[in-house]
Scaffold this motif. Structure first.
Motif, PDB file in Angstrom:
ATOM      1  N   HIS A  65      36.191  41.158  39.951  1.00 31.59           N
ATOM      2  CA  HIS A  65      36.823  41.183  38.637  1.00 31.59           C
ATOM      3  C   HIS A  65      38.185  41.859  38.664  1.00 31.59           C
ATOM      4  O   HIS A  65      39.180  41.304  38.188  1.00 31.59           O
ATOM      5  N   ASP A  66      38.256  43.058  39.248  1.00 29.66           N
ATOM      6  CA  ASP A  66      39.472  43.867  39.151  1.00 29.66           C
ATOM      7  C   ASP A  66      40.568  43.438  40.118  1.00 29.66           C
ATOM      8  O   ASP A  66      41.751  43.504  39.788  1.00 29.66           O
ATOM      9  N   THR A  67      40.175  42.991  41.318  1.00 32.14           N
ATOM     10  CA  THR A  67      41.162  42.671  42.354  1.00 32.14           C
ATOM     11  C   THR A  67      41.367  41.164  42.511  1.00 32.14           C
ATOM     12  O   THR A  67      42.488  40.673  42.475  1.00 32.14           O
ATOM     13  N   GLY A  69      40.121  38.866  40.460  1.00 35.01           N
ATOM     14  CA  GLY A  69      40.358  38.290  39.141  1.00 35.01           C
ATOM     15  C   GLY A  69      39.594  37.014  38.882  1.00 35.01           C
ATOM     16  O   GLY A  69      40.021  36.180  38.080  1.00 35.01           O
ATOM     17  N   SER A  70      38.447  36.868  39.532  1.00 34.75           N
ATOM     18  CA  SER A  70      37.676  35.637  39.361  1.00 34.75           C
ATOM     19  C   SER A  70      36.201  35.904  39.610  1.00 34.75           C
ATOM     20  O   SER A  70      35.831  36.572  40.574  1.00 34.75           O
ATOM     21  N   TYR A  95      32.313  41.700  31.454  1.00 33.33           N
ATOM     22  CA  TYR A  95      33.723  41.429  31.758  1.00 33.33           C
ATOM     23  C   TYR A  95      34.358  40.452  30.777  1.00 33.33           C
ATOM     24  O   TYR A  95      35.495  40.011  30.984  1.00 33.33           O
ATOM     25  N   ALA A  99      35.541  35.656  31.845  1.00 32.47           N
ATOM     26  CA  ALA A  99      34.951  35.855  33.175  1.00 32.47           C
ATOM     27  C   ALA A  99      33.632  35.099  33.291  1.00 32.47           C
ATOM     28  O   ALA A  99      33.334  34.487  34.327  1.00 32.47           O
TER      29      ALA A  99
END
Length: 281
Positions: A65-67, A69-70, A95, A99
């Motif tokens: 999620h954070d890096t 982004g998928s 999320y 997401a």
């Protein structure tokens, strides 16, 4: 004799634990989806099902999620393991709807959740499905999630959703699907509020309604999660039930036999084991 069999492999509450690590060191552990999937034996009379809460809960989930982004990476992992159906867990909304859409639109499995939908109709969610096995057995599947998503989730996410009570939604879906099938299965991201042996009420909260589902609705099979309490496949009232713990430490295997209108079941909770599926990894 017109005996027909259905084998179910069931996981729930993976919480992002796909690889055999607890992220506390380099030592490989006996957990994670890829270890469980190494022990799935799938054919035309088998269904692989997950009970929700996959996207959040591990460093891998946060990294995606954070890096990255998928959430599509998780869909790819589930696809490699041969999932046919999933439902949504409360943490799958952590999320946000975008997401979740990224995950579901890349997932080969069909998402079933009769009591939650997004107001814009973007999420590919169905209330129920009928799956015809190779042997001709027709399996009706319904999914629902605990409605406590309303209480726990970000208000900005909740306002994008329609979240109904699970039992009325499950009943409506059951009424629709039952005339079309031979065996009914409810995938419920929720657990049990009563002691399964005595029926004694353990919690007055309606966060978990599994016992009430067994008492009132009449599904043949109830697959549960959310509580992270391992419950080996067994019969509760007139329904065959099971529940897995978290992080894919084990999975449930249920073999159901329909013979002359009578349904029987053999099943167990199976440890993840020491082998990792090389194709999945």
């Amino acid at each position: 004799m017109d005996e027909k069999k259905l084998t179910i492999y069931f996981t729930s509450d993976l919480h992002g634990y796909i690889y055999p690590t607890d992220y506390r060191g380099s030592e490989e552990k006996e957990l994670g989806l890829f270890k469980c999937a190494s022990r799935f034996r799938k054919d035309g009379n088998t269904l692989v099902i997950d009970g929700g809460d996959i996207l959040q809960g591990s460093p891998l989930g946060a990294f995606c999620h954070d890096t990255v982004g998928s959430a599509a990476r998780f869909a790819d992992m589930m696809n490699r393991c041969g999932y046919d159906y999933v439902t949504l867990g409360n943490h799958d909304f952590n999320y946000g709807v975008d997401a979740l859409m990224d995950y579901l639109t890349n997932l080969d499995a069909l998402c079933l959740c009769a009591n939650i939908r997004d107001r814009e109709g973007r999420l590919p969610i169905a209330p129920y499905a009928v799956h015809r096995l190779e042997n001709g057995l027709r399996v009706g599947l319904v999914g629902v999630c605990t409605h406590f998503v309303r209480r726990w989730e970000n208000p900005m996410t909740v306002e994008k959703l329609v979240i109904e009570e699970p039992i009325p939604a499950a009943k409506a879906a059951l009424d629709a699907v039952k005339p079309l099938c031979d065996v009914t299965v409810l995938i419920y991201h929720g657990g049990f509020e009563n002691d399964l042996d005595t029926g004694v009420l353990l919690s007055a909260s309606d966060e978990n309604q599994g016992y009430r589902i067994c008492r009132e609705l009449g599904f043949d099979v109830l697959l549960t999660g959310h509580q992270h309490i391992p419950i080996a496949p067994r019969k509760v009232l007139n329904t065959y039930v099971c529940q897995t713990g978290d992080k894919a430490k084990h999975f449930a295997r249920m073999e159901l036999t329909l013979d002359g209108g009578e349904l029987s079941m053999e099943g167990s909770l199976i440890p993840a084991g020491s082998t990792t599926n090389p194709e999945a990894a």
